[in-house]
Design an enzyme around this catalytic site. Structure first.
Site, PDB file in Angstrom:
ATOM      1  N   GLY A 193      -2.370  -1.566  -7.347  1.00  0.00           N
ATOM      2  CA  GLY A 193      -1.242  -2.487  -7.386  1.00  0.00           C
ATOM      3  C   GLY A 193      -1.433  -3.601  -8.402  1.00  0.00           C
ATOM      4  O   GLY A 193      -2.545  -4.116  -8.585  1.00  0.00           O
TER       5      GLY A 193
ATOM      6  N   HIS B 201       0.838  -1.211   0.000  1.00  0.00           N
ATOM      7  CA  HIS B 201       0.000   0.000   0.000  1.00  0.00           C
ATOM      8  C   HIS B 201       0.872   1.260   0.000  1.00  0.00           C
ATOM      9  O   HIS B 201       0.608   2.228  -0.710  1.00  0.00           O
ATOM     10  CB  HIS B 201      -0.887   0.037   1.250  1.00  0.00           C
ATOM     11  CG  HIS B 201      -1.864  -1.098   1.366  1.00  0.00           C
ATOM     12  ND1 HIS B 201      -1.774  -2.057   2.352  1.00  0.00           N
ATOM     13  CD2 HIS B 201      -2.958  -1.422   0.641  1.00  0.00           C
ATOM     14  CE1 HIS B 201      -2.770  -2.916   2.225  1.00  0.00           C
ATOM     15  NE2 HIS B 201      -3.506  -2.566   1.195  1.00  0.00           N
TER      16      HIS B 201
HETATM   17  P1  AMP Z   1      -6.400  -3.846  -0.570  1.00  0.00           P
HETATM   18  O1  AMP Z   1      -6.257  -3.052   0.692  1.00  0.00           O
HETATM   19  O2  AMP Z   1      -5.952  -5.255  -0.461  1.00  0.00           O
HETATM   20  O3  AMP Z   1      -7.763  -3.684  -1.201  1.00  0.00           O
HETATM   21  O4  AMP Z   1      -5.383  -3.197  -1.599  1.00  0.00           O
HETATM   22  C1  AMP Z   1      -5.409  -1.818  -1.886  1.00  0.00           C
HETATM   23  C2  AMP Z   1      -4.464  -1.533  -3.032  1.00  0.00           C
HETATM   24  O5  AMP Z   1      -3.143  -1.948  -2.674  1.00  0.00           O
HETATM   25  C3  AMP Z   1      -4.840  -2.298  -4.308  1.00  0.00           C
HETATM   26  O6  AMP Z   1      -4.632  -1.459  -5.435  1.00  0.00           O
HETATM   27  C4  AMP Z   1      -3.855  -3.443  -4.299  1.00  0.00           C
HETATM   28  O7  AMP Z   1      -3.550  -3.940  -5.576  1.00  0.00           O
HETATM   29  C5  AMP Z   1      -2.630  -2.786  -3.683  1.00  0.00           C
HETATM   30  N1  AMP Z   1      -1.751  -3.821  -3.126  1.00  0.00           N
HETATM   31  C6  AMP Z   1      -2.058  -4.769  -2.214  1.00  0.00           C
HETATM   32  N2  AMP Z   1      -1.000  -5.578  -2.014  1.00  0.00           N
HETATM   33  C7  AMP Z   1      -0.012  -5.141  -2.816  1.00  0.00           C
HETATM   34  C8  AMP Z   1       1.325  -5.570  -3.090  1.00  0.00           C
HETATM   35  N3  AMP Z   1       1.866  -6.626  -2.474  1.00  0.00           N
HETATM   36  N4  AMP Z   1       2.035  -4.877  -3.996  1.00  0.00           N
HETATM   37  C9  AMP Z   1       1.513  -3.809  -4.639  1.00  0.00           C
HETATM   38  N5  AMP Z   1       0.267  -3.345  -4.427  1.00  0.00           N
HETATM   39  C10 AMP Z   1      -0.493  -4.009  -3.532  1.00  0.00           C
END
Ligand code: AMP
Length: 281
Positions: free
Chosen positions: A147, A37
């Site tokens: 991401g 994040h």
């Molecule tokens: P989430 O909180 O899981 O909904 O993720 C929020 C954002 O963070 C989304 O755009 C995800 O793709 C990104 N994200 C989560 N994990 C990763 C990671 N390991 N590397 C890059 N971006 C990430």
């Protein structure tokens, strides 16, 4: 950093910034933040004048038997991380702020939302597209950062932004991994020590695939079978899906040629994890 709890306040703040000619960067999340994040936050800070991060565990994207209730939450820790990263505003709405009683409107990105993760999580991407469209409307960002960890998600958001003529540039940021290869995820918090070790099978299987393609493998069926056998060698792993698809249409490829997205979802014990790699064959 300002913490904003209501849609009206968030709209007001964003409007003031726009009047001030500030370019707004936006990073939507479900919280329990990690370095993945924060890499999106860094990219937003680099490219825009003010950065908004939202934390909203979106009930519309969870199935009835999924982990909405027990999804990890830690607002104090998240706020500290965001403060340290120099975020300007945290948008942290309650569920009824986003879905007030009587809520009925949803967004469907046809044909992309029912593949890969959408097959095992029906309605998931309808929930994602809906909340992201609402958040885009509330924050009004110039750029929004997603991401590559969620490759299908960012493809769907880009499609939606294009189809609906949204004035937002959707930026894809690289997938961030632990030093041992595990893709960072809030759900890694569910893993016990044995499961944490077993979860390395995901990235290991993708590294194997990259090597196999590099060594001349051109048959997607053999590549997928090879990935499955790496995963199945791990007793705690149960494969949900492994697919080699066209990165734009998400349709299975007939041949490994050009850009290919290799995506997988695997249960480690009760925890469902995803990972992917983009091959350039
Ligand atoms: P989430 O909180 O899981 O909904 O993720 C929020 C954002 O963070 C989304 O755009 C995800 O793709 C990104 N994200 C989560 N994990 C990763 C990671 N390991 N590397 C890059 N971006 C990430």
């Amino acid at each position: 950093m300002i913490t904003v709890r209501t849609v009206a306040d968030m709209k007001r703040l964003a409007r003031a910034w726009r009047a001030d000619k500030k370019r707004i960067g936006f990073v939507p999340t479900m919280g329990y933040l990690h370095k993945g994040h924060l890499s999106l936050v860094r990219e937003s800070k680099k490219r825009t004048d003010v950065t908004v991060v939202s934390i909203f565990v979106n009930p519309a994207q969870f199935g009835p038997n999924e982990d909405f209730k027990k999804y990890p939450r830690d607002l104090a820790q998240d706020s500290a991380y965001l403060e340290g990263a120099g975020v300007d505003a945290l948008f942290y709405p309650g569920t009824a702020e986003i879905y007030p009683p009587g809520y009925r409107t949803y967004v469907e990105v046809e044909g992309l939302g029912d593949r890969l993760c959408g097959k095992s999580r029906p309605g998931h991407f309808r929930g994602v597209a809906t909340v992201v469209l609402k958040l885009f409307d509330i924050v009004g960002p110039d750029q929004a950062f997603f991401g590559a960890k969620d490759a299908q998600q960012v493809l769907i958001i880009k499609r939606m932004a294009g189809d609906l003529d949204l004035d937002v540039e959707v930026v894809t940021c690289p997938l961030v991994r632990e030093p041992d290869g595990l893709a960072l995820s809030s759900r890694n918090a569910y893993l016990g020590p044995e499961e944490r070790k077993a979860a390395l099978a995901l990235s290991a299987s993708l590294r194997w695939a990259e090597k196999a393609a590099g060594a001349g493998e051109r048959d997607p069926a053999r590549l997928v079978a090879g990935i499955r056998s790496v995963l199945e060698a791990e007793p705690l792993a149960r494969v949900d899906y492994v697919e080699a698809v066209d990165p734009e249409t998400l349709e299975p490829v007939a041949e490994l040629r050009g850009g290919v997205l290799v995506a997988l979802a695997v249960f480690i014990g009760p925890t469902r994890l995803i990972d992917n790699i983009r091959l350039n064959v």
